[in-house]
Scaffold this motif. Structure first.
Motif, PDB file in Angstrom:
ATOM      1  N   ALA A  21       0.838  -1.202   0.000  1.00  0.00           N
ATOM      2  CA  ALA A  21       0.000   0.000   0.000  1.00  0.00           C
ATOM      3  C   ALA A  21       0.873   1.253   0.000  1.00  0.00           C
ATOM      4  CB  ALA A  21      -0.932  -0.001   1.205  1.00  0.00           C
ATOM      5  N   LEU A  22       1.935   1.260   0.799  1.00  0.00           N
ATOM      6  CA  LEU A  22       2.841   2.401   0.837  1.00  0.00           C
ATOM      7  C   LEU A  22       3.543   2.581  -0.499  1.00  0.00           C
ATOM      8  CD1 LEU A  22       4.315   4.696   2.255  1.00  0.00           C
ATOM      9  CD2 LEU A  22       5.955   2.997   3.109  1.00  0.00           C
ATOM     10  N   ALA A  23       4.031   1.495  -1.080  1.00  0.00           N
ATOM     11  CA  ALA A  23       4.699   1.571  -2.390  1.00  0.00           C
ATOM     12  C   ALA A  23       3.743   2.104  -3.450  1.00  0.00           C
ATOM     13  CB  ALA A  23       5.235   0.206  -2.787  1.00  0.00           C
ATOM     14  N   GLY A  24       2.491   1.655  -3.437  1.00  0.00           N
ATOM     15  CA  GLY A  24       1.497   2.141  -4.391  1.00  0.00           C
ATOM     16  C   GLY A  24       1.217   3.616  -4.210  1.00  0.00           C
ATOM     17  N   TYR A  25       1.129   4.059  -2.956  1.00  0.00           N
ATOM     18  CA  TYR A  25       0.881   5.473  -2.689  1.00  0.00           C
ATOM     19  C   TYR A  25       2.054   6.322  -3.166  1.00  0.00           C
ATOM     20  CZ  TYR A  25       0.302   9.859  -0.200  1.00  0.00           C
ATOM     21  OH  TYR A  25       0.196  11.189   0.105  1.00  0.00           O
ATOM     22  N   LEU A  26       3.272   5.862  -2.908  1.00  0.00           N
ATOM     23  CA  LEU A  26       4.451   6.627  -3.316  1.00  0.00           C
ATOM     24  C   LEU A  26       4.557   6.726  -4.835  1.00  0.00           C
ATOM     25  CD1 LEU A  26       7.100   5.297  -0.780  1.00  0.00           C
ATOM     26  CD2 LEU A  26       5.993   7.535  -0.790  1.00  0.00           C
ATOM     27  N   THR A  27       4.279   5.630  -5.530  1.00  0.00           N
ATOM     28  CA  THR A  27       4.438   5.652  -6.983  1.00  0.00           C
ATOM     29  C   THR A  27       3.233   6.228  -7.707  1.00  0.00           C
ATOM     30  OG1 THR A  27       3.678   3.356  -7.129  1.00  0.00           O
ATOM     31  CG2 THR A  27       6.052   3.720  -7.030  1.00  0.00           C
ATOM     32  N   GLU A  28       2.026   5.869  -7.280  1.00  0.00           N
ATOM     33  CA  GLU A  28       0.823   6.331  -7.977  1.00  0.00           C
ATOM     34  C   GLU A  28       0.273   7.634  -7.380  1.00  0.00           C
ATOM     35  OE1 GLU A  28      -1.907   3.034  -8.001  1.00  0.00           O
ATOM     36  OE2 GLU A  28      -0.296   1.658  -8.582  1.00  0.00           O
ATOM     37  N   GLY A  29       0.182   7.694  -6.074  1.00  0.00           N
ATOM     38  CA  GLY A  29      -0.392   8.865  -5.419  1.00  0.00           C
ATOM     39  C   GLY A  29       0.504  10.083  -5.458  1.00  0.00           C
ATOM     40  N   LEU A  30       1.803   9.868  -5.329  1.00  0.00           N
ATOM     41  CA  LEU A  30       2.747  10.982  -5.308  1.00  0.00           C
ATOM     42  C   LEU A  30       3.575  11.067  -6.584  1.00  0.00           C
ATOM     43  CD1 LEU A  30       4.047  10.761  -1.627  1.00  0.00           C
ATOM     44  CD2 LEU A  30       2.301  12.275  -2.552  1.00  0.00           C
ATOM     45  N   GLY A  31       3.300  10.223  -7.544  1.00  0.00           N
ATOM     46  CA  GLY A  31       4.046  10.252  -8.798  1.00  0.00           C
ATOM     47  C   GLY A  31       5.494   9.835  -8.653  1.00  0.00           C
ATOM     48  N   GLY A  32       5.816   9.111  -7.579  1.00  0.00           N
ATOM     49  CA  GLY A  32       7.170   8.625  -7.374  1.00  0.00           C
ATOM     50  C   GLY A  32       8.123   9.664  -6.818  1.00  0.00           C
ATOM     51  N   THR A  33       7.624  10.844  -6.466  1.00  0.00           N
ATOM     52  CA  THR A  33       8.493  11.911  -5.981  1.00  0.00           C
ATOM     53  C   THR A  33       8.118  12.306  -4.562  1.00  0.00           C
ATOM     54  OG1 THR A  33       8.701  12.789  -8.215  1.00  0.00           O
ATOM     55  CG2 THR A  33       9.334  14.246  -6.422  1.00  0.00           C
ATOM     56  N   VAL A  34       9.086  12.189  -3.672  1.00  0.00           N
ATOM     57  CA  VAL A  34       8.929  12.636  -2.298  1.00  0.00           C
ATOM     58  C   VAL A  34      10.137  13.523  -2.017  1.00  0.00           C
ATOM     59  CG1 VAL A  34       8.771  11.946   0.122  1.00  0.00           C
ATOM     60  CG2 VAL A  34       7.772  10.508  -1.648  1.00  0.00           C
ATOM     61  N   THR A  35       9.884  14.771  -1.652  1.00  0.00           N
ATOM     62  CA  THR A  35      10.986  15.696  -1.418  1.00  0.00           C
ATOM     63  C   THR A  35      11.032  16.135   0.044  1.00  0.00           C
ATOM     64  OG1 THR A  35       9.682  17.666  -1.851  1.00  0.00           O
ATOM     65  CG2 THR A  35      10.717  16.627  -3.753  1.00  0.00           C
ATOM     66  N   ALA A  36      12.200  16.561   0.470  1.00  0.00           N
ATOM     67  CA  ALA A  36      12.360  17.065   1.823  1.00  0.00           C
ATOM     68  C   ALA A  36      11.535  18.327   2.031  1.00  0.00           C
ATOM     69  CB  ALA A  36      13.834  17.334   2.100  1.00  0.00           C
ATOM     70  N   ALA A  37      11.322  19.099   0.977  1.00  0.00           N
ATOM     71  CA  ALA A  37      10.511  20.315   1.089  1.00  0.00           C
ATOM     72  C   ALA A  37       9.059  19.977   1.414  1.00  0.00           C
ATOM     73  CB  ALA A  37      10.586  21.110  -0.203  1.00  0.00           C
ATOM     74  N   ASP A  38       8.569  18.853   0.869  1.00  0.00           N
ATOM     75  CA  ASP A  38       7.196  18.427   1.137  1.00  0.00           C
ATOM     76  C   ASP A  38       7.040  17.865   2.548  1.00  0.00           C
ATOM     77  OD1 ASP A  38       6.377  19.112  -1.430  1.00  0.00           O
ATOM     78  OD2 ASP A  38       6.788  17.102  -2.221  1.00  0.00           O
ATOM     79  N   TYR A  39       8.080  17.224   3.048  1.00  0.00           N
ATOM     80  CA  TYR A  39       8.042  16.573   4.358  1.00  0.00           C
ATOM     81  C   TYR A  39       9.271  16.965   5.155  1.00  0.00           C
ATOM     82  CZ  TYR A  39       4.536  13.918   1.904  1.00  0.00           C
ATOM     83  OH  TYR A  39       3.436  13.566   1.183  1.00  0.00           O
ATOM     84  N   PRO A  40       9.307  18.190   5.656  1.00  0.00           N
ATOM     85  CA  PRO A  40      10.494  18.639   6.389  1.00  0.00           C
ATOM     86  C   PRO A  40      10.674  17.874   7.698  1.00  0.00           C
ATOM     87  CG  PRO A  40       8.737  20.235   6.601  1.00  0.00           C
ATOM     88  CD  PRO A  40       8.269  19.196   5.621  1.00  0.00           C
TER      89      PRO A  40
END
Length: 51
Positions: A21-40
């Motif tokens: 579920a986490l992998a699906g959310y990261l790839t599909e929900g967030l487009g595979g991009t997680v940045t430090a600016a989004d989650y400081p």
């Protein structure tokens, strides 16, 4: 105190693990991009006491 409202009810397997579920959310929900600016990193305001 533990919640026992579901004790004795049948268990239903949904077919997806937490990791899937986490992998699906990261790839599909967030487009595979997680940045430090989004989650400081930091602690202020992350946990709020209610009541």
């Amino acid at each position: 105190m533990m919640n026992r409202d579901f004790r004795g009810l049948p268990f239903t397997t949904v077919g997806v693990t937490y990791q899937q579920a986490l992998a699906g959310y990261l790839t599909e929900g967030l487009g595979g991009t997680v940045t430090a600016a989004d989650y400081p990193e930091g602690g202020a305001g992350r946990i709020t006491r209610v009541g």
